[in-house]
Structure formats: structure tokens, C-alpha cells
Design a protein around this motif. Structure first.
Motif, PDB file in Angstrom:
ATOM      1  N   GLU A 150       5.162  -3.288  -5.379  1.00  0.00           N
ATOM      2  CA  GLU A 150       5.176  -2.685  -4.050  1.00  0.00           C
ATOM      3  C   GLU A 150       4.869  -1.185  -4.106  1.00  0.00           C
ATOM      4  N   GLN A 151       3.953  -0.742  -3.254  1.00  0.00           N
ATOM      5  CA  GLN A 151       3.610   0.685  -3.183  1.00  0.00           C
ATOM      6  C   GLN A 151       4.293   1.283  -1.950  1.00  0.00           C
ATOM      7  N   LEU A 152       5.091   2.316  -2.159  1.00  0.00           N
ATOM      8  CA  LEU A 152       5.731   2.986  -1.030  1.00  0.00           C
ATOM      9  C   LEU A 152       4.968   4.256  -0.688  1.00  0.00           C
ATOM     10  N   PHE A 153       4.464   4.291   0.532  1.00  0.00           N
ATOM     11  CA  PHE A 153       3.730   5.457   1.029  1.00  0.00           C
ATOM     12  C   PHE A 153       3.793   5.414   2.545  1.00  0.00           C
ATOM     13  N   SER A 154       3.439   6.497   3.202  1.00  0.00           N
ATOM     14  CA  SER A 154       3.506   6.537   4.661  1.00  0.00           C
ATOM     15  C   SER A 154       2.271   5.878   5.274  1.00  0.00           C
ATOM     16  N   LYS A 155       2.514   5.025   6.281  1.00  0.00           N
ATOM     17  CA  LYS A 155       1.419   4.322   6.952  1.00  0.00           C
ATOM     18  C   LYS A 155       1.895   3.875   8.327  1.00  0.00           C
TER      19      LYS A 155
END
Length: 205
Positions: free
Chosen positions: A127-132
Motif C-alpha cells: 500500500e502506498q500512502l500519499f495525498s489524493k
């Protein structure tokens, strides 16, 4: 999956504190648990997108903690997060997760860096956590539960396309303490509050 010992100890501390959740809040969390149950029955797993305005603090915490809770209670839940606009995963929240025992690796840099967070030695979650934004292609487009964790996103998003359920679980944004002596304490307080409520929800499923 055996959690990192620091996270395991924190989980135990939060579970022992379930009694501090107000009866009104417990009703909201019971409804969330019911929607998770319904999704598992209907789709064999529940997909949950946790949504706040900027997808920078509370929504990421909800995503991470719900994954911990799903692991703890052995539930088929996939967790995601999004905002009504994209900014960046706030460094203060990244630091708060590290302080709590989560292993955080920055996988890409720039204005909106991506992070991978592991919760145990054998955690192979990619899982990649970033703002979207919540409708980003990285997130599911249908048959998901939308959980609004800030009043601004709740008011600005009366309808979430593709969701099978939409719930409001607002939390105070710890950004009020940014740049003050209370910063670390405020972020840890929010981290524990969201953790406790995600664990409580999972315990009801």
C-alpha cells in the motif's frame, strides 16, 4: 501476523480504554461495524475509503489503524484514504506514526511524497500512502464504504459516487497545534483516539 511489539502494546492500551468512548459515539461506530459486516457478506470483503479534506492527516490515520484492526480481528477489510482535494501526507503525522512504532519508508519524494507503512515483520503490504482525491484511480471506484473524518469534507461531500454506505465520524484536526509546544502531544492524542475507535469498530464486526 504478529504486530511490532510497540504497536501491540499500544493496541492493548487502546482496547483497555474502550469504556472511555461515549455511548453516542459507540452508536456511530456500531453502525460502521454493521456496514462492514454487510459488505463482507455481500462482496466477501469490505473496502473502506477514509476521507478528510486534504488527505494529509486524519484520513491516513484512519486508513492505517483500520488495517491494524482488521489484522488484529482477522477481518477481510481493504483500507484506502482520500480527500476532497490533494496536498501531501503531513510530515507531523508521519512522525507521529513513527513515534507510535509504525515502520515508515518514503518510497518517492517531491511535493506529494509516497510512503509505505509496515505494522509487523511479516507485513508485505505494498500500500502506498500519499495525498489524493478520494476518486483517484488508486482507490476503489465502487462498492466501498465512505467514512468522512472531518466536518468540512462531510459538508462538502454530501454524496460519494460509487459508495454503498457513507458515514460521518469527525475528529479534531491536530493541525491546530502545528508549530507550538503542544504539537507532538496533539498528534499522539489524535493517533490514539482514531486507533481506539477503529479497533472498537473491528471488535464489533
Amino acid at each position: 501476523m504478529k504486530l511490532y511489539s510497540q504497536i501491540q502494546n499500544l493496541v492493548q492500551e487502546l482496547e483497555e480504554d474502550f469504556s472511555s468512548i461515549s455511548s453516542e459515539r459507540k452508536q456511530d461506530l456500531a453502525l460502521f461495524a454493521e456496514k462492514i459486516k454487510e459488505s463482507i457478506q455481500q462482496f466477501e470483503k469490505a473496502k473502506v475509503i477514509v476521507i478528510c479534506t486534504h488527505n494529509s492527516r486524519r484520513s491516513h490515520l484512519g486508513q492505517v489503524w483500520l488495517r491494524v484492526a482488521a489484522n488484529k480481528y482477522n477481518l477481510p477489510i481493504e483500507t484506502f484514504s482520500g480527500g476532497t482535494e490533494a496536498t501531501a501526507f503531513h510530515p507531523n503525522m508521519v512522525a507521529a506514526l513513527q513515534t507510535a512504532g509504525f515502520q515508515v519508508e518514503e518510497t518517492s519524494s517531491g511535493e506529494n511524497p509516497r510512503y509505505q507503512i509496515t505494522i509487523s515483520e511479516e507485513d508485505n503490504n505494498q500500500e502506498q500512502l500519499f495525498s489524493k482525491v478520494y476518486s483517484d484511480e488508486y482507490n476503489p471506484q465502487e462498492n466501498f464504504i465512505a467514512v468522512m473524518v472531518c466536518t468540512e469534507a462531510d459538508g462538502g461531500c454530501p454524496f460519494v459516487a460509487g459508495s454503498v454506505a457513507r458515514l460521518a465520524l469527525p475528529y479534531t484536526d491536530p493541525k491546530y497545534a502545528d508549530g507550538t509546544s503542544e504539537e507532538k502531544e496533539a498528534y499522539q492524542k489524535t493517533l490514539k483516539e482514531i486507533g481506539k475507535e477503529m479497533l472498537y469498530t473491528a471488535s464489533l464486526v
